[in-house]
Structures are given as structure tokens and as C-alpha cells.
Design a protein around this motif. Structure first.
Motif, short mmCIF file in Angstrom:
data_model
loop_
_atom_site.label_atom_id
_atom_site.label_comp_id
_atom_site.label_asym_id
_atom_site.label_seq_id
_atom_site.Cartn_x
_atom_site.Cartn_y
_atom_site.Cartn_z
N SER A 111 0.83 -1.21 0.00
CA SER A 111 0.00 0.00 0.00
C SER A 111 0.86 1.26 0.00
O SER A 111 0.56 2.22 -0.71
CB SER A 111 -0.94 0.02 1.21
N ASP A 112 1.93 1.24 0.78
CA ASP A 112 2.85 2.40 0.82
C ASP A 112 3.48 2.63 -0.54
O ASP A 112 3.60 3.78 -0.99
CB ASP A 112 3.94 2.19 1.87
N ALA A 113 3.88 1.56 -1.22
CA ALA A 113 4.48 1.69 -2.55
C ALA A 113 3.48 2.30 -3.53
O ALA A 113 3.83 3.16 -4.34
CB ALA A 113 4.95 0.33 -3.05
N LEU A 114 2.22 1.87 -3.45
CA LEU A 114 1.20 2.43 -4.34
C LEU A 114 0.92 3.90 -4.04
O LEU A 114 0.71 4.70 -4.95
CB LEU A 114 -0.08 1.61 -4.26
N GLU A 115 0.94 4.25 -2.77
CA GLU A 115 0.76 5.66 -2.41
C GLU A 115 1.92 6.49 -2.94
O GLU A 115 1.72 7.61 -3.42
CB GLU A 115 0.61 5.83 -0.90
N ARG A 116 3.15 5.97 -2.85
CA ARG A 116 4.30 6.68 -3.39
C ARG A 116 4.18 6.82 -4.90
O ARG A 116 4.64 7.81 -5.48
CB ARG A 116 5.60 5.96 -3.03
N ALA A 117 3.57 5.85 -5.56
CA ALA A 117 3.40 5.92 -7.02
C ALA A 117 2.57 7.13 -7.42
O ALA A 117 2.78 7.70 -8.50
CB ALA A 117 2.74 4.64 -7.54
N ARG A 118 1.67 7.55 -6.56
CA ARG A 118 0.86 8.73 -6.86
C ARG A 118 1.70 9.99 -6.89
O ARG A 118 1.49 10.87 -7.71
CB ARG A 118 -0.25 8.90 -5.82
N SER A 119 2.67 10.11 -5.97
CA SER A 119 3.47 11.33 -5.89
C SER A 119 4.73 11.27 -6.75
O SER A 119 5.26 12.30 -7.13
CB SER A 119 3.85 11.63 -4.44
N ASP A 120 5.22 10.08 -7.05
CA ASP A 120 6.44 9.93 -7.85
C ASP A 120 6.29 8.76 -8.81
O ASP A 120 6.93 7.72 -8.65
CB ASP A 120 7.64 9.72 -6.92
N PRO A 121 5.44 8.91 -9.84
CA PRO A 121 5.20 7.78 -10.75
C PRO A 121 6.45 7.33 -11.49
O PRO A 121 6.64 6.14 -11.71
CB PRO A 121 4.13 8.29 -11.71
N GLU A 122 7.32 8.26 -11.87
CA GLU A 122 8.55 7.87 -12.57
C GLU A 122 9.46 7.05 -11.66
O GLU A 122 10.03 6.06 -12.09
CB GLU A 122 9.28 9.10 -13.09
N GLY A 123 9.59 7.47 -10.41
CA GLY A 123 10.39 6.72 -9.45
C GLY A 123 9.81 5.34 -9.20
O GLY A 123 10.54 4.35 -9.11
N PHE A 124 8.47 5.29 -9.10
CA PHE A 124 7.81 4.00 -8.92
C PHE A 124 8.06 3.09 -10.12
O PHE A 124 8.37 1.91 -9.96
CB PHE A 124 6.31 4.21 -8.72
N ALA A 125 7.94 3.64 -11.32
CA ALA A 125 8.14 2.85 -12.53
C ALA A 125 9.55 2.24 -12.55
O ALA A 125 9.73 1.11 -13.00
CB ALA A 125 7.90 3.70 -13.78
#
Length: 148
Positions: A111-125
Motif C-alpha cells: 500500500s505504501d508503494a502504491l501511495e508513493r506511485a501517486r506522488s512519484d510515478p517515474e520513481g515507482f516505474a
């Protein structure tokens, strides 16, 4: 779509697609206390992956409530076609499988990783497996090309 120099391109920005996939996945992950997957959770995950990979049928892949219907509407709107909608859900399933692998099944970390994806999608990718990242790039190109 436009690149950093303002030129028209034929791709949907990866960040936009990552954000869409994270919205889809946030609709599937229920926040609970940090823990690994117990047998019931593992079965629920398997069903979620199956529904995301094969959203055809009478019901929405994320359930039948209003939130699921809104997420499905957004996916269809951005994807632009039933085939690309299916590919977005397939990508979401693959991303979820990557996340389960990288978090060891810890739902809070997921869940934390998905929340981070909202604020930093490039970093998540950048944290995705190479095959998943390649699928993301290809789908981004397809959706962008279809929107031209």
C-alpha cells in the motif's frame, strides 16, 4: 502528447499510465496491519490477479461498487478501446505481482508503494521488473498512438 521540448509525440506519458495503474491497484488493496500473506489473503490475491488479467464478463474487475465503477470509467476513458482497456488491467495485474514479490506480500509495504506511485510515478516505474517496465512503455506508446 508533448515531449520536453513541446513537440507532439505519440505516447502517453509513462507517469500518466503509472498513475492510472496505481489508481486501479489502490482499488484492490485493502490497508491492513503489516503482515505477510496468509492462505486466505493469498487466495484473494490470486482472485484479484485473475480478475485484473481477465476483466471480461458481467462484472467489473475491481468489484461492483461506485468506486470500482469510477476507476473502470477512468481506465476506459484513458485507454480508448476495449483492447487497450484489457491491456491496462493486464499491466495492473503484472505490477501487482511485481509488488507482491518485492514486498514479500506485506500489504502495508504494498500500500505504501502504491501511495508513493501517486506522488512519484517515474520513481515507482523505475522499481518495476524489466519485463513489466517494457510492457508499460509499449502500452504507453499504444495508447498515445491511438489518441492521435
Amino acid at each position: 502528447m508533448f515531449d520536453t521540448m513541446g513537440r507532439k509525440t505519440g505516447t502517453l506519458p509513462k507517469a500518466a499510465l503509472v498513475a492510472l495503474v496505481s489508481v486501479v491497484l489502490l482499488g484492490t488493496v485493502t490497508p491492513i496491519h503489516a503482515q505477510g500473506l496468509d492462505p486466505a489473503s493469498a487466495a484473494a490475491l490470486a482472485e484479484t490477479l485473475k480478475a485484473l488479467a481477465n476483466p471480461n464478463g458481467g462484472s467489473l474487475p475491481l468489484g461492483t461498487d461506485a468506486a470500482a465503477a469510477e476507476i473502470d470509467r477512468q481506465v476506459k476513458s484513458i485507454a480508448g478501446s476495449p483492447q487497450l482497456t484489457q491491456e491496462v488491467y493486464s499491466l495492473a495485474a503484472r505490477v501487482l505481482a511485481d509488488l507482491v514479490q518485492s514486498t514479500g506480500g506485506d500489504v502495508r509495504k504494498l500500500s505504501d508503494a502504491l501511495e508513493r506511485a501517486r506522488s512519484d510515478p517515474e520513481g515507482f516505474a523505475a522499481t518495476l521488473s524489466p519485463p513489466t517496465l517494457q510492457q508499460l512503455r509499449e502500452l504507453s506508446d499504444k495508447i498515445g498512438g491511438a489518441k492521435r
